[in-house]
Design a protein around this motif. Sequence first.
Motif, PDB file in Angstrom:
ATOM      1  N   PRO A  98       0.816  -1.211   0.000  1.00 60.42           N
ATOM      2  CA  PRO A  98       0.000   0.000   0.000  1.00 60.42           C
ATOM      3  C   PRO A  98       0.849   1.261   0.000  1.00 60.42           C
ATOM      4  CG  PRO A  98      -0.023  -1.044   2.161  1.00 60.42           C
ATOM      5  CD  PRO A  98       0.662  -1.993   1.232  1.00 60.42           C
ATOM      6  N   LEU A  99       0.359   2.281  -0.658  1.00 63.42           N
ATOM      7  CA  LEU A  99       1.045   3.568  -0.676  1.00 63.42           C
ATOM      8  C   LEU A  99       0.960   4.200   0.705  1.00 63.42           C
ATOM      9  CD1 LEU A  99       2.457   5.696  -2.474  1.00 63.42           C
ATOM     10  CD2 LEU A  99       0.190   6.689  -2.885  1.00 63.42           C
ATOM     11  N   ARG A 100       2.099   4.639   1.203  1.00 62.26           N
ATOM     12  CA  ARG A 100       2.128   5.218   2.546  1.00 62.26           C
ATOM     13  C   ARG A 100       1.331   6.509   2.620  1.00 62.26           C
ATOM     14  NH1 ARG A 100       8.474   4.435   4.395  1.00 62.26           N
ATOM     15  NH2 ARG A 100       8.569   2.185   4.078  1.00 62.26           N
ATOM     16  N   ALA A 101       0.682   6.702   3.732  1.00 61.63           N
ATOM     17  CA  ALA A 101      -0.113   7.914   3.929  1.00 61.63           C
ATOM     18  C   ALA A 101       0.767   9.158   3.972  1.00 61.63           C
ATOM     19  CB  ALA A 101      -0.925   7.801   5.223  1.00 61.63           C
ATOM     20  N   THR A 102       2.064   8.965   4.281  1.00 55.25           N
ATOM     21  CA  THR A 102       2.977  10.098   4.373  1.00 55.25           C
ATOM     22  C   THR A 102       3.527  10.518   3.020  1.00 55.25           C
ATOM     23  OG1 THR A 102       4.772   8.545   4.820  1.00 55.25           O
ATOM     24  CG2 THR A 102       3.685   9.549   6.735  1.00 55.25           C
ATOM     25  N   ALA A 103       3.256   9.730   1.965  1.00 57.68           N
ATOM     26  CA  ALA A 103       3.773  10.058   0.631  1.00 57.68           C
ATOM     27  C   ALA A 103       3.162  11.360   0.135  1.00 57.68           C
ATOM     28  CB  ALA A 103       3.477   8.929  -0.343  1.00 57.68           C
ATOM     29  N   ALA A 104       4.026  12.326  -0.168  1.00 53.27           N
ATOM     30  CA  ALA A 104       3.553  13.633  -0.597  1.00 53.27           C
ATOM     31  C   ALA A 104       4.104  14.043  -1.964  1.00 53.27           C
ATOM     32  CB  ALA A 104       3.920  14.698   0.439  1.00 53.27           C
ATOM     33  N   ASP A 105       5.250  13.489  -2.326  1.00 55.94           N
ATOM     34  CA  ASP A 105       5.899  13.858  -3.581  1.00 55.94           C
ATOM     35  C   ASP A 105       6.076  12.631  -4.467  1.00 55.94           C
ATOM     36  OD1 ASP A 105       6.283  16.600  -2.842  1.00 55.94           O
ATOM     37  OD2 ASP A 105       7.952  15.957  -1.576  1.00 55.94           O
ATOM     38  N   ALA A 106       5.763  12.792  -5.743  1.00 59.70           N
ATOM     39  CA  ALA A 106       5.921  11.702  -6.704  1.00 59.70           C
ATOM     40  C   ALA A 106       6.900  12.120  -7.791  1.00 59.70           C
ATOM     41  CB  ALA A 106       4.576  11.337  -7.314  1.00 59.70           C
ATOM     42  N   LEU A 107       7.808  11.223  -8.118  1.00 58.14           N
ATOM     43  CA  LEU A 107       8.770  11.442  -9.181  1.00 58.14           C
ATOM     44  C   LEU A 107       8.469  10.466 -10.317  1.00 58.14           C
ATOM     45  CD1 LEU A 107      11.998  11.506  -6.964  1.00 58.14           C
ATOM     46  CD2 LEU A 107      10.493  13.421  -7.530  1.00 58.14           C
ATOM     47  N   LYS A 108       8.483  10.959 -11.530  1.00 61.06           N
ATOM     48  CA  LYS A 108       8.140  10.123 -12.691  1.00 61.06           C
ATOM     49  C   LYS A 108       9.374   9.888 -13.551  1.00 61.06           C
ATOM     50  CE  LYS A 108       5.159  10.074 -16.814  1.00 61.06           C
ATOM     51  NZ  LYS A 108       4.188  10.874 -17.601  1.00 61.06           N
ATOM     52  N   ILE A 109       9.646   8.611 -13.826  1.00 61.05           N
ATOM     53  CA  ILE A 109      10.768   8.205 -14.661  1.00 61.05           C
ATOM     54  C   ILE A 109      10.226   7.319 -15.785  1.00 61.05           C
ATOM     55  CG2 ILE A 109      12.935   6.900 -14.741  1.00 61.05           C
ATOM     56  CD1 ILE A 109      13.094   9.530 -13.157  1.00 61.05           C
ATOM     57  N   VAL A 110      10.809   7.449 -16.984  1.00 62.74           N
ATOM     58  CA  VAL A 110      10.400   6.646 -18.127  1.00 62.74           C
ATOM     59  C   VAL A 110      11.556   5.748 -18.569  1.00 62.74           C
ATOM     60  CG1 VAL A 110       9.533   6.691 -20.499  1.00 62.74           C
ATOM     61  CG2 VAL A 110       8.825   8.456 -18.896  1.00 62.74           C
ATOM     62  N   VAL A 111      11.230   4.498 -18.893  1.00 62.14           N
ATOM     63  CA  VAL A 111      12.215   3.565 -19.451  1.00 62.14           C
ATOM     64  C   VAL A 111      11.900   3.391 -20.928  1.00 62.14           C
ATOM     65  CG1 VAL A 111      13.246   1.269 -19.309  1.00 62.14           C
ATOM     66  CG2 VAL A 111      12.342   2.351 -17.240  1.00 62.14           C
ATOM     67  N   VAL A 112      12.857   3.742 -21.789  1.00 64.92           N
ATOM     68  CA  VAL A 112      12.651   3.658 -23.228  1.00 64.92           C
ATOM     69  C   VAL A 112      13.729   2.760 -23.845  1.00 64.92           C
ATOM     70  CG1 VAL A 112      11.536   5.914 -23.383  1.00 64.92           C
ATOM     71  CG2 VAL A 112      14.015   5.747 -23.667  1.00 64.92           C
ATOM     72  N   GLY A 113      13.527   2.426 -25.100  1.00 68.03           N
ATOM     73  CA  GLY A 113      14.496   1.583 -25.792  1.00 68.03           C
ATOM     74  C   GLY A 113      13.812   0.839 -26.924  1.00 68.03           C
ATOM     75  N   GLY A 114      14.581   0.070 -27.644  1.00 67.71           N
ATOM     76  CA  GLY A 114      14.065  -0.656 -28.791  1.00 67.71           C
ATOM     77  C   GLY A 114      13.153  -1.807 -28.409  1.00 67.71           C
ATOM     78  N   PHE A 115      12.581  -2.405 -29.420  1.00 68.12           N
ATOM     79  CA  PHE A 115      11.670  -3.526 -29.278  1.00 68.12           C
ATOM     80  C   PHE A 115      12.387  -4.728 -28.663  1.00 68.12           C
ATOM     81  CE2 PHE A 115       9.882  -7.319 -31.646  1.00 68.12           C
ATOM     82  CZ  PHE A 115       8.736  -7.430 -30.874  1.00 68.12           C
ATOM     83  N   GLY A 116      11.812  -5.285 -27.584  1.00 69.24           N
ATOM     84  CA  GLY A 116      12.347  -6.497 -26.984  1.00 69.24           C
ATOM     85  C   GLY A 116      13.654  -6.330 -26.241  1.00 69.24           C
ATOM     86  N   VAL A 117      13.952  -5.104 -25.770  1.00 64.79           N
ATOM     87  CA  VAL A 117      15.240  -4.867 -25.119  1.00 64.79           C
ATOM     88  C   VAL A 117      15.214  -5.157 -23.621  1.00 64.79           C
ATOM     89  CG1 VAL A 117      14.986  -2.431 -24.494  1.00 64.79           C
ATOM     90  CG2 VAL A 117      17.202  -3.270 -25.257  1.00 64.79           C
ATOM     91  N   GLY A 118      13.999  -5.300 -23.026  1.00 63.25           N
ATOM     92  CA  GLY A 118      13.912  -5.637 -21.609  1.00 63.25           C
ATOM     93  C   GLY A 118      13.251  -4.602 -20.723  1.00 63.25           C
ATOM     94  N   LYS A 119      12.516  -3.670 -21.316  1.00 65.47           N
ATOM     95  CA  LYS A 119      11.895  -2.599 -20.535  1.00 65.47           C
ATOM     96  C   LYS A 119      10.838  -3.139 -19.574  1.00 65.47           C
ATOM     97  CE  LYS A 119      10.679  -0.589 -24.339  1.00 65.47           C
ATOM     98  NZ  LYS A 119      11.322  -1.552 -25.274  1.00 65.47           N
ATOM     99  N   THR A 120       9.961  -4.001 -20.061  1.00 67.64           N
ATOM    100  CA  THR A 120       8.933  -4.589 -19.205  1.00 67.64           C
ATOM    101  C   THR A 120       9.572  -5.401 -18.084  1.00 67.64           C
ATOM    102  OG1 THR A 120       7.307  -4.696 -21.011  1.00 67.64           O
ATOM    103  CG2 THR A 120       6.961  -6.185 -19.148  1.00 67.64           C
ATOM    104  N   THR A 121      10.621  -6.130 -18.410  1.00 61.26           N
ATOM    105  CA  THR A 121      11.337  -6.936 -17.417  1.00 61.26           C
ATOM    106  C   THR A 121      11.917  -6.062 -16.324  1.00 61.26           C
ATOM    107  OG1 THR A 121      11.871  -8.607 -19.078  1.00 61.26           O
ATOM    108  CG2 THR A 121      13.228  -8.574 -17.088  1.00 61.26           C
ATOM    109  N   MET A 122      12.534  -4.947 -16.698  1.00 63.04           N
ATOM    110  CA  MET A 122      13.140  -4.058 -15.707  1.00 63.04           C
ATOM    111  C   MET A 122      12.091  -3.459 -14.776  1.00 63.04           C
ATOM    112  SD  MET A 122      15.532  -0.639 -16.141  1.00 63.04           S
ATOM    113  CE  MET A 122      17.094  -1.513 -16.035  1.00 63.04           C
ATOM    114  N   VAL A 123      10.995  -2.958 -15.343  1.00 62.77           N
ATOM    115  CA  VAL A 123       9.941  -2.371 -14.509  1.00 62.77           C
ATOM    116  C   VAL A 123       9.408  -3.411 -13.523  1.00 62.77           C
ATOM    117  CG1 VAL A 123       7.623  -1.363 -14.510  1.00 62.77           C
ATOM    118  CG2 VAL A 123       9.301  -0.632 -16.220  1.00 62.77           C
TER     119      VAL A 123
END
Length: 199
Positions: free
Chosen positions: A10-35
């Motif tokens: 569960p997301l903590r009630a104290t969470a106030a700041d969110a940081l967004k990062i994107v994983v990009v790359g070619g087809f079949g390089v492992g992005k889904t696996t890393m996430v």
Amino acid sequence: MPSRTSERAPLRATAADALKIVVVGGFGVGKTTMVGAVSEIRPLSTEEVMTEAGVGIDDTRRVRGKTTTTVAFDFGRITLTESKVLYLFGAPGQQRFWYVWDQLFSGSLGAIVLVDTRRLQDSWYSIDRLEHHRMPFVVAVNRFTRGPCLDAVRDALSLPPSVPLVDCDARLRHSGKDVLVTLLRHLTTWYAPAQEPPS
């Protein structure tokens, strides 16, 4: 970063700041696996079974055995501190889904470019789009097999010394975590206020 003790943290009630990062790359390089490897929650995945509709469109010659593909994005979450959480978005790699990238870039602090040394040319579009958006990024070489050293990869991708370049194994949580730490350190430097020259 806390260990993943269950498929749903569960997301903590104290969470106030969110940081967004994107994983990009070619087809079949492992992005889904890393996430999936680094997320503390069961990741949201939009993977679908590849069908005959992709024949002649998706080049699967270098990713044999791949039967699914991301059609929108992957999503994971990591708690950094009591008040900060990191949201991780994996972008689709096929050219016909590249229009999604600009939407994923919106509000992102930075990106990870995941590369396969057997298909370095598949990384050029990722780097070009990030440079176009002036978004800081790091490049992570997903070591499927032994390949050229990091210096050779840097030369092949024409990466300036200011862009961090690291090895990783997208299947391993600790390896993905190391890539994220490298990116966060890079962001700290990138977004640091400019120092005033001494008077």
